[in-house]
Design a protein around this motif. Structure first.
Motif, PDB file in Angstrom:
ATOM      1  N   LEU A  94      -9.658 -29.421  -3.048  1.00 20.04           N
ATOM      2  CA  LEU A  94     -10.480 -29.936  -1.834  1.00 20.04           C
ATOM      3  C   LEU A  94     -11.934 -30.131  -2.068  1.00 20.04           C
ATOM      4  O   LEU A  94     -12.722 -31.193  -1.621  1.00 20.04           O
ATOM      5  N   VAL A  95     -12.589 -28.802  -2.177  1.00 17.23           N
ATOM      6  CA  VAL A  95     -14.139 -28.915  -2.516  1.00 17.23           C
ATOM      7  C   VAL A  95     -14.424 -29.894  -3.566  1.00 17.23           C
ATOM      8  O   VAL A  95     -15.555 -30.552  -3.443  1.00 17.23           O
ATOM      9  N   LEU A  96     -13.978 -29.663  -4.872  1.00 11.56           N
ATOM     10  CA  LEU A  96     -14.377 -30.573  -5.758  1.00 11.56           C
ATOM     11  C   LEU A  96     -14.214 -32.164  -5.273  1.00 11.56           C
ATOM     12  O   LEU A  96     -15.009 -33.041  -5.642  1.00 11.56           O
ATOM     13  N   GLY A 102     -19.130 -36.993  -2.176  1.00 10.51           N
ATOM     14  CA  GLY A 102     -20.842 -36.973  -1.751  1.00 10.51           C
ATOM     15  C   GLY A 102     -21.525 -37.422  -2.618  1.00 10.51           C
ATOM     16  O   GLY A 102     -22.484 -38.351  -2.502  1.00 10.51           O
ATOM     17  N   ALA A 103     -21.278 -37.431  -4.190  1.00 20.41           N
ATOM     18  CA  ALA A 103     -21.949 -37.928  -5.072  1.00 20.41           C
ATOM     19  C   ALA A 103     -21.830 -39.636  -5.099  1.00 20.41           C
ATOM     20  O   ALA A 103     -22.666 -40.278  -5.460  1.00 20.41           O
ATOM     21  N   LEU A 104     -20.363 -39.965  -4.748  1.00 19.24           N
ATOM     22  CA  LEU A 104     -20.429 -41.508  -4.766  1.00 19.24           C
ATOM     23  C   LEU A 104     -21.139 -42.072  -3.467  1.00 19.24           C
ATOM     24  O   LEU A 104     -21.888 -42.916  -3.768  1.00 19.24           O
ATOM     25  N   TYR A 105     -21.022 -41.523  -2.238  1.00 13.63           N
ATOM     26  CA  TYR A 105     -21.634 -41.880  -1.170  1.00 13.63           C
ATOM     27  C   TYR A 105     -23.116 -41.842  -1.571  1.00 13.63           C
ATOM     28  O   TYR A 105     -23.850 -42.797  -0.779  1.00 13.63           O
ATOM     29  N   PHE A 136     -24.315 -31.601  -0.957  1.00 15.08           N
ATOM     30  CA  PHE A 136     -24.763 -30.362  -0.719  1.00 15.08           C
ATOM     31  C   PHE A 136     -23.602 -29.390  -0.235  1.00 15.08           C
ATOM     32  O   PHE A 136     -23.479 -28.110  -0.749  1.00 15.08           O
ATOM     33  N   LEU A 137     -23.105 -29.775   0.704  1.00 12.89           N
ATOM     34  CA  LEU A 137     -21.812 -29.026   1.349  1.00 12.89           C
ATOM     35  C   LEU A 137     -20.854 -28.737   0.267  1.00 12.89           C
ATOM     36  O   LEU A 137     -20.359 -27.531   0.223  1.00 12.89           O
TER      37      LEU A 137
END
Length: 377
Positions: A94-96, A102-105, A136-137
């Motif tokens: 889930l974290v991955l 996050g990288a895409l957005y 970051f999160l």
């Protein structure tokens, strides 16, 4: 920067692999629970399967996270570990997913500007900021999952508190026996110094004085004067050897002026061989630690002078992370072996009693490096 990226990639790969193994472990536990729940005893095939999965997890933890989970192969503990660990694995997945999202957005603005015109730049900017915050999160959560994996492995696969206590008791018993043996070795060394050196000189001194007394007066006065001069020289040498023995037992300068002054005295007494001292301590260590450090330097320098044929020695004394590090290097012929006995073996035993270590690197042809690590917090 490259090292940080490489560690991040290894961590991500380890978490991703852990997610895959967590799915396998969950399926395994479900099959075991459905098939063998009515039974009291867990069959041997199930235990062997659990042990194989645990060995796989150990290899994954060691490869990607540099976590050593011990070597305990108790089947019951393996099942308990798998029952607790699969949740951490799925959490890692889930974290991955959060990191990827996050990288895409966080890069939407860049992709939109490249492939199409921008109608509402503020929406894209807010999307990028939110994506970077999510990234970051996700990264923080990924390292938290690694920490959780470490704790679970140590809790279920590492030795228990009782086993650690028994191991510590065994280490203390071994170090105590080693200290007793080191004390006996030191006493034997002192006895050899006294018997082979000082005692022989005192015997020679007594013989010279006896001959001088018999030669007193008359024509033998010149001979008597010569014998007295020889006796005086022998007494001087005997006094020097007595001081040397006393210095080897315990140097008074260590208490009077501290470790640095004692090591500088060792450098001065090196028989003319250059000894460079790099002393980096800001505080004086405890009595036991500084005594052990002094004898490490003294023994290593003496070996370099007497046996290595070195032309120079470098002594480095540092304190890092609550440990005192002493390193003595010479450019001699090498070949030193602490396991063969002698002073280095006694030093290793002395350091072990203080939870310290002694490492000797001395290939044939040299150079030789003697490194001692001692706790000094």
């Amino acid at each position: 920067m490259r090292g940080v990226l490489r560690r991040g990639a290894m961590t991500a790969a380890g978490v991703a692999t852990g997610t895959a193994t967590a799915v396998v472990e969950l399926v395994f536990l479900l099959v075991v629970g459905v098939s063998w729940l009515p039974r009291r005893a867990v069959p041997a095939p199930v235990l062997r399967g659990a042990e194989r999965l645990v060995r796989l997890e150990r290899r994954r933890l060691a490869r990607y996270f540099a976590v050593e989970a011990g070597s305990d192969e108790a089947p019951a503990r393996a099942l308990h570990y798998l029952a607790a660990r699969w949740t951490a694995g799925l959490l890692g997945g889930l974290v991955l997913a959060t990191v990827v999202a996050g990288a895409l957005y966080g890069t939407v603005l860049t992709w939109v500007w490249i492939f199409s015109p921008v109608d509402d730049p503020w929406t894209l900017v807010s999307s990028d900021v939110g994506g970077l915050f999510l990234l970051f999160l996700g990264v923080q959560g990924m390292y938290a999952v690694v920490s959780l994996e470490d704790r679970l492995a140590r809790r279920f696969l590492g030795p228990s508190e009782q086993e650690l206590l028994q191991r510590r008791i065994s280490e203390l018993a071994a170090s105590r026996a080693a200290v007793v043996e080191a004390v006996h070795d030191e006493r034997r060394r002192i006895e050899r110094y006294l018997h082979d050196g000082l005692q022989q000189r005192l015997v020679a001194l007594g013989m010279l004085l006896g001959r001088a007394r018999r030669a007193e007066g008359g024509e033998d006065s010149a001979r008597s004067s010569l014998l007295l001069r020889q006796a005086h020289e022998e007494s001087r040498r005997a006094l020097e050897e007595l001081r040397e023995v006393a210095w080897r037992v315990y140097p008074s300068v260590l208490d009077e002026a501290g470790l640095r002054a004692a090591l500088e005295t060792v450098a001065e007494r090196s028989g003319g061989m250059p000894v460079r001292l790099e002393y980096g301590l800001t505080e004086e260590p405890g009595d036991a630690v500084r005594t052990a450090a002094y004898f490490v330097v003294c023994e290593a320098v003496t070996n370099a002078v007497k046996h290595a044929g070195a032309s120079g020695v470098t002594v480095r004394v540092r304190q890092e992370n609550g440990r005192l590090s002493v390193r003595v290097e010479d450019d001699g012929c090498g070949g030193a072996d602490p396991s063969a006995g002698g002073g280095l073996l006694g030093l290793a035993r002395r350091l072990a009693a203080l939870d310290g270590t002694l490492t000797v690197t001395s290939p044939p042809g040299g150079p030789t490096a003697v490194t001692a690590e001692l706790p000094c917090a």
